[in-house]
Design a protein around this motif. Structure first.
Motif, PDB file in Angstrom:
ATOM      1  N   THR A  33       0.846  -1.190   0.000  1.00 45.69           N
ATOM      2  CA  THR A  33       0.000   0.000   0.000  1.00 45.69           C
ATOM      3  C   THR A  33       0.884   1.244   0.000  1.00 45.69           C
ATOM      4  O   THR A  33       2.054   1.200   0.396  1.00 45.69           O
ATOM      5  CB  THR A  33      -0.933   0.034   1.220  1.00 45.69           C
ATOM      6  OG1 THR A  33      -0.149   0.171   2.407  1.00 45.69           O
ATOM      7  CG2 THR A  33      -1.805  -1.221   1.285  1.00 45.69           C
ATOM      8  N   ILE A  68      -0.823  -0.129  -4.298  1.00 52.54           N
ATOM      9  CA  ILE A  68      -2.265   0.114  -4.345  1.00 52.54           C
ATOM     10  C   ILE A  68      -2.706   0.797  -3.055  1.00 52.54           C
ATOM     11  O   ILE A  68      -1.897   1.007  -2.148  1.00 52.54           O
ATOM     12  CB  ILE A  68      -3.051  -1.196  -4.582  1.00 52.54           C
ATOM     13  CG1 ILE A  68      -2.837  -2.167  -3.426  1.00 52.54           C
ATOM     14  CG2 ILE A  68      -2.648  -1.832  -5.919  1.00 52.54           C
ATOM     15  CD1 ILE A  68      -3.711  -3.425  -3.506  1.00 52.54           C
ATOM     16  N   GLN A  71      -7.360   0.015   0.835  1.00 53.70           N
ATOM     17  CA  GLN A  71      -8.588  -0.766   0.695  1.00 53.70           C
ATOM     18  C   GLN A  71      -8.367  -2.004  -0.179  1.00 53.70           C
ATOM     19  O   GLN A  71      -9.282  -2.793  -0.385  1.00 53.70           O
ATOM     20  CB  GLN A  71      -9.691   0.088   0.075  1.00 53.70           C
ATOM     21  CG  GLN A  71     -10.092   1.258   0.925  1.00 53.70           C
ATOM     22  CD  GLN A  71     -11.066   2.168   0.188  1.00 53.70           C
ATOM     23  OE1 GLN A  71     -11.319   2.026  -0.999  1.00 53.70           O
ATOM     24  NE2 GLN A  71     -11.621   3.115   0.913  1.00 53.70           N
ATOM     25  N   LYS A  73      -7.478  -1.721  -3.366  1.00 57.33           N
ATOM     26  CA  LYS A  73      -7.944  -1.340  -4.694  1.00 57.33           C
ATOM     27  C   LYS A  73      -6.914  -0.475  -5.407  1.00 57.33           C
ATOM     28  O   LYS A  73      -6.054   0.141  -4.781  1.00 57.33           O
ATOM     29  CB  LYS A  73      -9.247  -0.551  -4.594  1.00 57.33           C
ATOM     30  CG  LYS A  73     -10.407  -1.328  -4.033  1.00 57.33           C
ATOM     31  CD  LYS A  73     -11.635  -0.443  -3.995  1.00 57.33           C
ATOM     32  CE  LYS A  73     -12.846  -1.194  -3.507  1.00 57.33           C
ATOM     33  NZ  LYS A  73     -14.048  -0.331  -3.507  1.00 57.33           N
ATOM     34  N   SER A  75      -6.095   2.882  -7.040  1.00 55.71           N
ATOM     35  CA  SER A  75      -6.617   4.234  -6.817  1.00 55.71           C
ATOM     36  C   SER A  75      -7.122   4.845  -8.110  1.00 55.71           C
ATOM     37  O   SER A  75      -6.491   4.689  -9.168  1.00 55.71           O
ATOM     38  CB  SER A  75      -5.538   5.130  -6.206  1.00 55.71           C
ATOM     39  OG  SER A  75      -5.231   4.678  -4.909  1.00 55.71           O
ATOM     40  N   GLU A  83      -5.816   2.925 -14.943  1.00 50.70           N
ATOM     41  CA  GLU A  83      -6.295   1.980 -13.928  1.00 50.70           C
ATOM     42  C   GLU A  83      -6.425   0.589 -14.530  1.00 50.70           C
ATOM     43  O   GLU A  83      -6.016  -0.406 -13.920  1.00 50.70           O
ATOM     44  CB  GLU A  83      -7.649   2.423 -13.379  1.00 50.70           C
ATOM     45  CG  GLU A  83      -7.618   3.720 -12.608  1.00 50.70           C
ATOM     46  CD  GLU A  83      -9.023   4.199 -12.278  1.00 50.70           C
ATOM     47  OE1 GLU A  83      -9.836   3.388 -11.776  1.00 50.70           O
ATOM     48  OE2 GLU A  83      -9.312   5.375 -12.528  1.00 50.70           O
ATOM     49  N   MET A  87      -4.392  -2.860 -13.425  1.00 45.12           N
ATOM     50  CA  MET A  87      -5.067  -4.107 -13.075  1.00 45.12           C
ATOM     51  C   MET A  87      -4.589  -5.249 -13.970  1.00 45.12           C
ATOM     52  O   MET A  87      -4.309  -6.353 -13.496  1.00 45.12           O
ATOM     53  CB  MET A  87      -6.580  -3.953 -13.168  1.00 45.12           C
ATOM     54  CG  MET A  87      -7.331  -5.217 -12.775  1.00 45.12           C
ATOM     55  SD  MET A  87      -9.122  -5.033 -12.833  1.00 45.12           S
ATOM     56  CE  MET A  87      -9.403  -4.165 -11.295  1.00 45.12           C
ATOM     57  N   PHE A  97      -8.391 -10.074  -8.535  1.00 48.70           N
ATOM     58  CA  PHE A  97      -9.317  -9.041  -8.077  1.00 48.70           C
ATOM     59  C   PHE A  97     -10.713  -9.640  -7.982  1.00 48.70           C
ATOM     60  O   PHE A  97     -11.092 -10.474  -8.815  1.00 48.70           O
ATOM     61  CB  PHE A  97      -9.340  -7.863  -9.058  1.00 48.70           C
ATOM     62  CG  PHE A  97      -8.072  -7.066  -9.073  1.00 48.70           C
ATOM     63  CD1 PHE A  97      -7.959  -5.902  -8.333  1.00 48.70           C
ATOM     64  CD2 PHE A  97      -6.986  -7.474  -9.833  1.00 48.70           C
ATOM     65  CE1 PHE A  97      -6.790  -5.161  -8.340  1.00 48.70           C
ATOM     66  CE2 PHE A  97      -5.811  -6.745  -9.852  1.00 48.70           C
ATOM     67  CZ  PHE A  97      -5.711  -5.581  -9.104  1.00 48.70           C
ATOM     68  N   LYS A 100     -15.552  -6.374  -7.194  1.00 44.39           N
ATOM     69  CA  LYS A 100     -15.533  -4.957  -6.839  1.00 44.39           C
ATOM     70  C   LYS A 100     -14.168  -4.321  -7.095  1.00 44.39           C
ATOM     71  O   LYS A 100     -13.915  -3.197  -6.697  1.00 44.39           O
ATOM     72  CB  LYS A 100     -15.927  -4.782  -5.374  1.00 44.39           C
ATOM     73  CG  LYS A 100     -17.354  -5.196  -5.094  1.00 44.39           C
ATOM     74  CD  LYS A 100     -17.714  -4.997  -3.645  1.00 44.39           C
ATOM     75  CE  LYS A 100     -19.141  -5.436  -3.392  1.00 44.39           C
ATOM     76  NZ  LYS A 100     -19.534  -5.280  -1.993  1.00 44.39           N
ATOM     77  N   GLY A 101     -13.274  -5.066  -7.745  1.00 50.17           N
ATOM     78  CA  GLY A 101     -11.958  -4.525  -8.065  1.00 50.17           C
ATOM     79  C   GLY A 101     -11.010  -4.483  -6.888  1.00 50.17           C
ATOM     80  O   GLY A 101     -10.107  -3.648  -6.836  1.00 50.17           O
ATOM     81  N   LYS A 102     -11.174  -5.409  -5.964  1.00 49.38           N
ATOM     82  CA  LYS A 102     -10.386  -5.432  -4.732  1.00 49.38           C
ATOM     83  C   LYS A 102      -9.570  -6.720  -4.663  1.00 49.38           C
ATOM     84  O   LYS A 102     -10.036  -7.780  -5.076  1.00 49.38           O
ATOM     85  CB  LYS A 102     -11.348  -5.346  -3.545  1.00 49.38           C
ATOM     86  CG  LYS A 102     -10.716  -5.167  -2.222  1.00 49.38           C
ATOM     87  CD  LYS A 102     -11.792  -4.945  -1.165  1.00 49.38           C
ATOM     88  CE  LYS A 102     -11.173  -4.769   0.198  1.00 49.38           C
ATOM     89  NZ  LYS A 102     -12.173  -4.547   1.233  1.00 49.38           N
TER      90      LYS A 102
END
Length: 138
Positions: A33, A68, A71, A73, A75, A83, A87, A97, A100-102
């Motif tokens: 992060t 990232i 969360q 995800k 940003s 983005e 990914m 992922f 929800k893209g997490k």
């Protein structure tokens, strides 16, 4: 966007160079992060790390895609294609992922650089931090 590359302290590498050195340690298939990188670098905020990632020159060996938000995800950016590219690059490394893209940070979070690397490269180890086993995820 700030692109200040002034030294973090007299006689040291620039702040961006220190951020990039840490990010280069993140292995493929793992993420860190912005806050994690900032805490390793010291005298730095997650936002500064974000600015540094946005300023990575094209063709650089800095794996900017591995940083990232807290969360789990990617940003949001002004250009949605950036983005999508991030990914895609992470998925190519095996990072998954959800809908929800997490990402699941429990599975793909980087544990941080080796203690020896930190010491050899002039990074101070915060008092009270305990050495953790790195076998499981590196």
């Amino acid at each position: 966007m700030a692109t200040d590359r002034s030294p973090a302290s007299p006689g040291s590498a620039s702040l961006y160079d220190r951020i990039y050195a840490v990010v280069r340690q993140i292995p493929a298939g793992h993420v860190a992060t912005y806050g994690q990188v900032a805490s390793i670098v010291g005298a730095c905020t997650p936002r500064m790390v974000g600015y540094a990632m946005a300023a990575v020159p094209s063709g650089s060996d800095v794996p900017w895609q591995r940083v990232i938000n807290s969360q789990g995800k990617i940003s949001p950016r002004a250009n949605r294609s950036d983005e999508d590219r991030q990914m895609e690059m992470l998925e190519d490394e095996g990072v998954c992922f959800d809908q929800k893209g997490k990402v699941n940070l429990d599975e793909v979070a980087w544990l941080g650089p080796d203690w020896g690397w930190l010491e050899a490269n002039g990074f101070e180890i915060a008092p009270g931090l305990k050495r953790r086993s790195r076998r499981a995820r590196q």
